[in-house]
Design a protein around this motif. Structure first.
Motif, PDB file in Angstrom:
ATOM      1  N   GLY A  79       0.795  -1.289   0.041  1.00 22.23           N
ATOM      2  CA  GLY A  79      -0.044  -0.116  -0.051  1.00 22.23           C
ATOM      3  C   GLY A  79       0.758   1.122   0.005  1.00 22.23           C
ATOM      4  O   GLY A  79       0.333   2.310  -0.221  1.00 22.23           O
ATOM      5  N   HIS A  80       2.136   1.042   0.146  1.00 18.81           N
ATOM      6  CA  HIS A  80       3.084   2.440   0.457  1.00 18.81           C
ATOM      7  C   HIS A  80       4.003   2.409  -0.826  1.00 18.81           C
ATOM      8  O   HIS A  80       5.186   2.612  -0.518  1.00 18.81           O
ATOM      9  CB  HIS A  80       3.461   2.455   1.724  1.00 18.81           C
ATOM     10  CG  HIS A  80       2.415   2.342   2.761  1.00 18.81           C
ATOM     11  ND1 HIS A  80       2.045   3.833   3.204  1.00 18.81           N
ATOM     12  CD2 HIS A  80       1.834   1.206   3.525  1.00 18.81           C
ATOM     13  CE1 HIS A  80       0.854   3.248   4.046  1.00 18.81           C
ATOM     14  NE2 HIS A  80       0.926   2.132   4.237  1.00 18.81           N
ATOM     15  N   ILE A  81       3.675   1.772  -2.010  1.00 19.56           N
ATOM     16  CA  ILE A  81       4.544   2.080  -3.062  1.00 19.56           C
ATOM     17  C   ILE A  81       3.855   3.651  -3.559  1.00 19.56           C
ATOM     18  O   ILE A  81       2.703   3.754  -3.669  1.00 19.56           O
ATOM     19  CB  ILE A  81       4.506   1.026  -4.279  1.00 19.56           C
ATOM     20  CG1 ILE A  81       2.856   0.565  -4.542  1.00 19.56           C
ATOM     21  CG2 ILE A  81       5.304  -0.185  -3.731  1.00 19.56           C
ATOM     22  CD1 ILE A  81       2.774  -0.131  -5.536  1.00 19.56           C
ATOM     23  N   GLN A 125      -0.631  13.595   1.092  1.00 21.39           N
ATOM     24  CA  GLN A 125       0.236  12.966   2.015  1.00 21.39           C
ATOM     25  C   GLN A 125      -0.457  11.737   2.718  1.00 21.39           C
ATOM     26  O   GLN A 125      -1.558  11.488   2.712  1.00 21.39           O
ATOM     27  CB  GLN A 125       0.610  13.817   3.185  1.00 21.39           C
ATOM     28  CG  GLN A 125       1.879  13.214   4.017  1.00 21.39           C
ATOM     29  CD  GLN A 125       2.473  14.214   5.102  1.00 21.39           C
ATOM     30  OE1 GLN A 125       1.795  15.200   5.310  1.00 21.39           O
ATOM     31  NE2 GLN A 125       3.489  13.986   5.534  1.00 21.39           N
ATOM     32  N   CYS A 126       0.311  10.486   2.654  1.00 29.15           N
ATOM     33  CA  CYS A 126      -0.209   9.132   3.365  1.00 29.15           C
ATOM     34  C   CYS A 126      -0.105   9.417   4.937  1.00 29.15           C
ATOM     35  O   CYS A 126       0.571  10.040   5.238  1.00 29.15           O
ATOM     36  CB  CYS A 126       0.521   8.429   2.538  1.00 29.15           C
ATOM     37  SG  CYS A 126      -0.101   6.470   3.153  1.00 29.15           S
ATOM     38  N   HIS A 127      -0.955   8.282   5.405  1.00 26.80           N
ATOM     39  CA  HIS A 127      -0.632   8.092   6.996  1.00 26.80           C
ATOM     40  C   HIS A 127       0.722   7.784   7.307  1.00 26.80           C
ATOM     41  O   HIS A 127       1.153   8.350   8.345  1.00 26.80           O
ATOM     42  CB  HIS A 127      -1.554   6.904   7.440  1.00 26.80           C
ATOM     43  CG  HIS A 127      -2.866   7.013   7.174  1.00 26.80           C
ATOM     44  ND1 HIS A 127      -3.592   6.496   6.316  1.00 26.80           N
ATOM     45  CD2 HIS A 127      -3.739   7.914   7.653  1.00 26.80           C
ATOM     46  CE1 HIS A 127      -4.921   6.863   6.301  1.00 26.80           C
ATOM     47  NE2 HIS A 127      -5.004   7.642   7.211  1.00 26.80           N
ATOM     48  N   CYS A 128       1.693   7.302   6.424  1.00 21.67           N
ATOM     49  CA  CYS A 128       3.135   6.707   6.538  1.00 21.67           C
ATOM     50  C   CYS A 128       3.930   8.092   6.425  1.00 21.67           C
ATOM     51  O   CYS A 128       5.185   8.086   6.775  1.00 21.67           O
ATOM     52  CB  CYS A 128       3.607   5.838   5.657  1.00 21.67           C
ATOM     53  SG  CYS A 128       3.733   6.165   3.910  1.00 21.67           S
ATOM     54  N   GLY A 129       3.494   9.163   6.128  1.00 23.08           N
ATOM     55  CA  GLY A 129       4.436  10.312   5.712  1.00 23.08           C
ATOM     56  C   GLY A 129       4.650  10.625   4.688  1.00 23.08           C
ATOM     57  O   GLY A 129       5.194  11.724   4.096  1.00 23.08           O
ATOM     58  N   GLY A 156       1.723  10.422  -2.085  1.00 16.76           N
ATOM     59  CA  GLY A 156       1.231   9.641  -3.214  1.00 16.76           C
ATOM     60  C   GLY A 156       1.051   8.283  -3.227  1.00 16.76           C
ATOM     61  O   GLY A 156       1.475   7.391  -4.162  1.00 16.76           O
ATOM     62  N   CYS A 157       1.174   7.793  -2.007  1.00 17.25           N
ATOM     63  CA  CYS A 157       1.205   6.122  -1.911  1.00 17.25           C
ATOM     64  C   CYS A 157      -0.035   5.718  -2.469  1.00 17.25           C
ATOM     65  O   CYS A 157      -0.972   6.309  -2.509  1.00 17.25           O
ATOM     66  CB  CYS A 157       1.334   5.773  -0.340  1.00 17.25           C
ATOM     67  SG  CYS A 157       2.651   6.035   0.506  1.00 17.25           S
ATOM     68  N   LEU A 158      -0.155   4.376  -2.697  1.00 12.33           N
ATOM     69  CA  LEU A 158      -1.332   3.774  -3.111  1.00 12.33           C
ATOM     70  C   LEU A 158      -2.546   3.798  -2.412  1.00 12.33           C
ATOM     71  O   LEU A 158      -3.524   4.130  -2.692  1.00 12.33           O
ATOM     72  CB  LEU A 158      -0.889   2.291  -3.439  1.00 12.33           C
ATOM     73  CG  LEU A 158      -2.083   1.370  -4.111  1.00 12.33           C
ATOM     74  CD1 LEU A 158      -2.603   1.937  -5.306  1.00 12.33           C
ATOM     75  CD2 LEU A 158      -1.604  -0.289  -4.081  1.00 12.33           C
TER      76      LEU A 158
HETATM   77 ZN   LIG Z   1       2.253   5.566   2.593  1.00 15.24          ZN
END
Ligand SMILES: [Zn+2]
Length: 331
Positions: A169-171, A179-183, A186-188
């Motif tokens: 999910g974080h590619i 911004q994604c939850h991971c920081g 544009g992550c999937l």
């Molecule tokens: Zn992510």
């Protein structure tokens, strides 16, 4: 039945909202299952205490002696160092940083304990007992509020150098994406998850676009979920259809990358959004055909997961059995 009992694993799916504790046989059969609220907001110590007592209660209720269990398998979300049994960080468990979950539970239970990422566990579960039976090279994606993944290569879970491989999910699929939850940006997960779909709907309605979604939530936009958007799309709502198609296209881009890297026989899609079925999967398949190499794109099959919310506990049990076989440990 005593023969069966000696082969049991106590399996845990430690989620942000609820925790499932189950006793699972090597056949994947669940012989007891209970769940309780995780109450992650109460902090690490409270969650660990509740988990320890739930494990003890489950063992007592199943009338098992510790000698009849070969171990405990714990599936949890987040970046885990599975070799050291540590939860480095977890989106579902606020305040958890480098928590030695495995050793704490092993010490309190007196049982060999193993830690595995929840989506990796689900991948293993689907591979052994669900939609992936008979396929040795497969990818599993759970598409719900977030997007998790697991990788099976040559019939085995691939876990990488530290045990945290499979964060599909974080590619990055959109360099300038939100911004994604991971920081990262544009992550999937930021483009195609349930969270991405509901956020996009709220944003576009706030910008003045009309949609039947507004009536579905009685104008309370904070209640919009991916399911609401899917329901509106099924009714032919233009905005909802646009949003779902856009998410499906991004999902397809992510899958096309994975198809080129792994050349999987099968991609198993689980999680709440998999219930959208062809509304999500048909456009995604088309994008794979457009973007990936023809040979792997033509051979890959995309199917829905079969084990539902039991995938994690069944897979965590399979992980323990695998580990015992690999290390030659006596059962
Ligand atoms: Zn992510």
């Amino acid at each position: 039945m005593s023969g069966n009992k000696q082969q049991s694993v106590l399996s845990v799916d430690l989620g942000g909202t609820k925790t499932i504790v189950a006793v699972v046989l090597p056949t994947g059969k669940i012989i007891s299952r209970r769940y309780y609220l995780t109450l992650a907001d109460e902090g690490t110590r409270a969650v660990l205490n509740r988990l320890s007592s739930a494990i003890n209660q489950s063992i007592a209720q199943a009338r098992l002696k510790n000698t009849e269990l070969i171990g405990i398998g714990i599936a949890a979300a987040g970046i885990l160092d599975t070799r050291k049994g540590i939860v480095a960080t977890s989106p579902n468990l606020p305040g958890w940083h480098n928590v030695q979950l495995r050793d704490v539970i092993a010490a309190r239970s007196g049982l060999a304990t193993y830690l595995i990422n929840d989506a990796s566990a689900a991948a293993l579960g689907e591979h052994r007992f669900g939609a992936g039976r008979g396929f040795d090279n497969l990818l599993y994606l759970t598409v719900s509020t977030g997007i998790g993944g697991g990788i099976i290569i040559n019939g085995e879970l691939y876990s990488g150098a530290d045990g945290c491989a499979g964060e599909l999910g974080h590619i990055t699929i959109e360099a300038d994406g939100p911004q994604c939850h991971c920081g990262n940006f544009g992550c999937l997960e930021a483009m195609a998850s349930g969270w991405a779909i509901s956020t996009e709907a709220v944003t576009r309605i706030n910008q003045g676009e009309s949609s039947s979604i507004i009536e579905l939530v009685d104008s309370r936009l904070e209640n919009i979920t991916a399911e609401t958007v899917a329901a509106a799309a099924r009714g032919g709502d233009q905005l909802a259809c646009d949003i779902v198609t856009k998410a499906a296209n991004y999902l397809g881009i992510g899958l096309a990358n994975l198809v080129n890297i792994f050349n999987p026989e099968l991609i198993v899609i689980g999680g709440g959004l998999s219930k959208m079925g062809n509304m999500l999967l048909r456009p995604a398949r088309k994008v794979i055909e457009e973007r990936a190499f023809r040979l792997p794109a033509q051979s890959v099959r995309i199917v829905r997961a079969q084990l539902g919310s039991n995938a994690g506990i069944i897979g965590a049990a399979a992980y323990v059995y695998d580990y015992r076989v690999k290390t030659g440990a006596k059962v």
